[in-house]
Design a protein around this motif. Structure first.
Motif, PDB file in Angstrom:
ATOM      1  N   GLU B 265     -15.320 -10.486   2.557  1.00 26.44           N
ATOM      2  CA  GLU B 265     -15.583 -10.234   1.133  1.00 26.44           C
ATOM      3  C   GLU B 265     -16.119 -11.504   0.449  1.00 26.44           C
ATOM      4  O   GLU B 265     -16.987 -11.429  -0.425  1.00 26.44           O
ATOM      5  N   GLU B 272     -24.317 -11.326  -2.257  1.00 25.63           N
ATOM      6  CA  GLU B 272     -24.647 -10.418  -3.361  1.00 25.63           C
ATOM      7  C   GLU B 272     -23.962 -10.905  -4.645  1.00 25.63           C
ATOM      8  O   GLU B 272     -23.008 -10.293  -5.115  1.00 25.63           O
ATOM      9  N   LEU B 275     -22.524  -8.895  -7.602  1.00 26.07           N
ATOM     10  CA  LEU B 275     -21.246  -8.168  -7.570  1.00 26.07           C
ATOM     11  C   LEU B 275     -20.118  -8.936  -8.257  1.00 26.07           C
ATOM     12  O   LEU B 275     -19.034  -8.396  -8.462  1.00 26.07           O
ATOM     13  N   LEU B 278     -18.031  -7.309 -11.104  1.00 28.29           N
ATOM     14  CA  LEU B 278     -17.156  -6.226 -10.640  1.00 28.29           C
ATOM     15  C   LEU B 278     -15.958  -6.798  -9.889  1.00 28.29           C
ATOM     16  O   LEU B 278     -14.826  -6.331 -10.052  1.00 28.29           O
ATOM     17  N   ALA B 279     -16.211  -7.811  -9.060  1.00 25.74           N
ATOM     18  CA  ALA B 279     -15.125  -8.415  -8.280  1.00 25.74           C
ATOM     19  C   ALA B 279     -14.087  -9.040  -9.206  1.00 25.74           C
ATOM     20  O   ALA B 279     -12.878  -8.919  -8.979  1.00 25.74           O
ATOM     21  N   ASP B 336     -16.178  -4.027  -5.217  1.00 20.10           N
ATOM     22  CA  ASP B 336     -17.252  -3.423  -6.013  1.00 20.10           C
ATOM     23  C   ASP B 336     -16.776  -2.127  -6.684  1.00 20.10           C
ATOM     24  O   ASP B 336     -17.566  -1.220  -6.939  1.00 20.10           O
ATOM     25  N   LYS B 338     -16.207   0.397  -9.323  1.00 19.79           N
ATOM     26  CA  LYS B 338     -17.005   0.554 -10.549  1.00 19.79           C
ATOM     27  C   LYS B 338     -16.183   1.115 -11.702  1.00 19.79           C
ATOM     28  O   LYS B 338     -16.287   0.655 -12.834  1.00 19.79           O
TER      29      LYS B 338
END
Lengths: 64, 402
Positions: B265, B272, B275, B278-279, B336, B338
Motif C-alpha cells: 500500500e 498513485e 490516492l 482518500l488514504a 481507496d 470512496k
C-alpha cells in the motif's frame, strides 16, 4: 443536476471542497459553499454524488 | 501514583478506557458491545456511559440540550465550583455550550480555515525534512518518537508563538491533561500548577511585546467590543496547545504504523499520489484518535438508559467509525475507499476546529516519509506502544528502513 449546502447543517468538515474543488469552496470561516448557482457540470456529477455520500452532517442536497 | 483498580470483568457494565486490554486493542471490545450492549455503562469515574453505534454517537454529539461539553476529558472528579461554568467552560470553545459556543468558535474559525492553514504547509514540509534527513541511510527510525511526536508540536508552537525549544514541555502538558486521568483529584490539581504558570508567563510576554501569532490575536480579540475575559484567553491557549499535539501525532503515527505493515500500500501511494486524499480519510476513519466526553445535564432517559445528572458520556468517534451499519467491511483498511462518511473530527457544533491543519500535517508527513524511504517495515510488531486515555495512537514503533 443542481447542488446546495444547508448552512444550518454544515459544520465545516471540508469533505466537499476538498473532494470537488471545482464545485465547492470554503468561506473565510471554513464553512462549505457552492460556487456559482449550483448547476453541476456533467463531468463533476460523480464527484458531487460522492461529496453527498461523504458529508458527515448530511448537509449536501442534490436535485436532478 | 495512580489509583490501583481491578481489571475490567465485563466492558458492558464496568468499562474503563484506561484498562490495558482497551489500550492494546479496543476494536474487538467495541464490536462486541455494539452487538450485545450498544450503550455500555460503568460505575468507574463516578458513572459513565459508552455508545458504540454510529447512530447513538451522532445523536448524542448533536444533542446539546441534554448533554454539556463543560468538560470533555473524563476524570475521577467533576469540574469544581472554581472552574468556569457552562456555557464557557474551562477551554472555550471546545468546553462551551450554546449560545456562547457559537461566539467563541466564530472568533477562532478564520485562523483555522483552509485559506489560513495553507501558508503553514511550507513550514511543515521543511520541518519534516529536517526530522527525516538524518535518518536517510540509517537502518531504523521510531516513527513516533523520532518523527510523528515532533510535527504537530512544533507547528502549533510556531502558530501560537511559543518557543520551539519548549516542545518537550508541551508533550508533558498533554500527558498531564489527557493521559494521567486516573490520578486522584488533589494530585491532578497540583499537576496543573506549572501549566498555569507557563501559560501566564507566555501570555505576559505577548502583552508586553505583541507579535503576529495566535497568542497576540487572542489578546487583541473582542466580543461585542470588549476584550476576552482572562480565563477565556487562558482556556483557549491551553486548548490550542493541547488539542493540536497528541491528536495529530497519533494520526500520523497510526498511518505510518499501518503502512509499515502493508508495504504494497505504501508503494501504491508512491505510484498513485492522487490516492493520498482518500488514504488519509481512510486512516482517519480506521484509526480515529479522538474520543470526546460529555456530561449529562439533568436526569434523563436515553433509549432506556437511565442517565443521571453529571454522568459522563465517552463519545467514541473511533467506535462509530467501525460500525458495520454505516461502513462496508469496517475492519478492513481500504486506502481507496470512496464512500466514507467518517466522524473522526467529531459531529455537530464541536467539529474539530483544527481539522484542516491536521489533514495538512498528515498529508505532508506521509508524503515526506514515503519520498525518503523506498521501503520500510515494522521491526517488531509486538514491541509497539499505544497511548492511554481518550486519545489513541502509536507512542513507540520502530521500523526497519531499506
Amino acid at each position: 443536476m443542481k447542488v446546495s449546502i444547508d448552512p444550518d447543517k454544515c459544520e465545516g468538515h471540508g469533505r466537499c471542497f476538498s473532494t470537488a474543488p471545482a464545485v465547492f469552496d470554503s468561506d473565510d470561516l471554513g464553512q462549505g459553499i457552492v460556487i456559482g448557482d449550483g448547476t453541476v457540470p456533467a463531468d463533476q456529477e460523480e464527484l458531487v454524488r460522492l461529496c453527498e455520500q461523504n458529508c458527515p452532517e448530511y448537509a449536501i442536497e442534490i436535485t436532478e | 501514583m495512580t489509583i490501583s483498580k481491578p481489571p475490567v470483568e465485563d466492558f458492558a457494565t464496568d468499562f474503563d478506557h484506561t484498562d490495558p486490554e482497551w489500550v492494546a486493542n479496543p476494536f474487538p471490545i467495541w464490536d462486541d458491545l455494539r452487538e450485545r450492549c450498544p450503550v455500555a455503562h460503568t460505575e468507574r469515574y463516578g458513572g459513565a456511559w459508552l455508545p458504540t453505534r454510529y447512530a447513538d454517537v451522532s445523536a448524542i454529539a448533536h444533542d446539546t440540550e441534554h448533554f454539556t461539553s463543560r468538560t470533555v476529558v473524563i476524570g475521577n472528579g467533576r469540574p469544581g465550583e472554581d472552574a468556569p461554568p457552562a456555557p464557557m467552560g474551562v477551554a472555550p470553545p471546545i468546553s462551551s455550550d450554546p449560545p456562547f459556543h457559537a461566539i467563541a468558535r466564530r472568533l477562532m474559525q478564520p485562523a483555522f480555515a483552509p485559506k489560513a492553514i495553507g501558508p503553514y504547509e511550507d513550514f511543515t514540509r521543511k520541518l519534516c525534512a529536517r526530522l527525516l534527513d538524518p535518518f536517510v541511510g540509517k537502518s531504523q527510525i521510531d516513527i513516533s518518537k523520532d518523527y510523528a511526536e515532533h510535527i504537530p508540536t512544533l507547528v502549533i508552537a510556531h502558530m501560537v508563538g511559543f518557543p520551539q525549544e519548549d516542545e518537550e514541555r508541551f508533550r508533558e502538558f498533554v500527558h498531564t491533561i489527557l493521559e494521567a486521568v486516573d490520578k486522584p483529584v488533589e494530585e491532578r490539581i497540583e499537576d496543573f500548577q506549572p501549566i498555569m504558570e507557563y501559560f501566564e508567563a507566555r501570555i505576559n510576554e505577548h502583552i508586553e511585546d505583541p507579535r503576529d501569532d495566535l497568542t497576540s490575536f487572542l489578546l487583541n480579540a473582542e466580543i461585542a467590543g470588549q476584550p476576552l475575559a482572562p480565563e477565556h484567553i487562558f482556556g483557549t491557549m491551553v486548548l490550542l496547545i493541547v488539542a493540536g499535539i497528541d491528536t495529530t501525532w497519533s494520526a500520523i503515527g497510526s498511518s505510518l504504523w499501518h503502512l509499515a505493515q502493508h508495504p504494497e500500500e505504501a508503494q501504491r501511494l508512491r505510484d498513485e499520489p492522487e490516492l493520498m486524499p482518500l488514504a488519509i480519510e481512510e486512516f482517519l476513519r480506521a484509526y480515529a484518535p479522538v474520543n470526546m466526553a460529555r456530561l449529562v445535564k439533568e436526569d434523563f432517559d436515553y433509549n432506556g438508559c437511565p442517565m443521571k445528572k453529571d454522568d459522563w458520556i465517552l463519545l467514541s468517534f473511533p467506535a462509530a467509525n467501525r460500525d458495520p451499519e454505516v461502513f462496508e467491511d469496517p475492519d478492513q483498511v481500504i486506502i481507496d475507499r470512496k464512500v466514507n462518511r467518517h466522524a473522526a473530527f467529531g459531529l455537530g457544533i464541536h467539529r474539530c476546529l483544527g481539522s484542516n491543519l491536521a489533514r495538512m500535517e498528515m498529508r505532508v508527513a506521509i508524503e515526506e516519509f514515503l519520498a525518503r524511504f523506498d521501503s520500510f517495515s515494522l521491526a517488531d510488531p509486538d514491541d509497539v506502544e499505544f497511548s492511554q486515555g481518550q486519545v489513541r495512537g502509536v507512542r513507540k514503533a520502530v521500523v526497519n528502513l531499506g
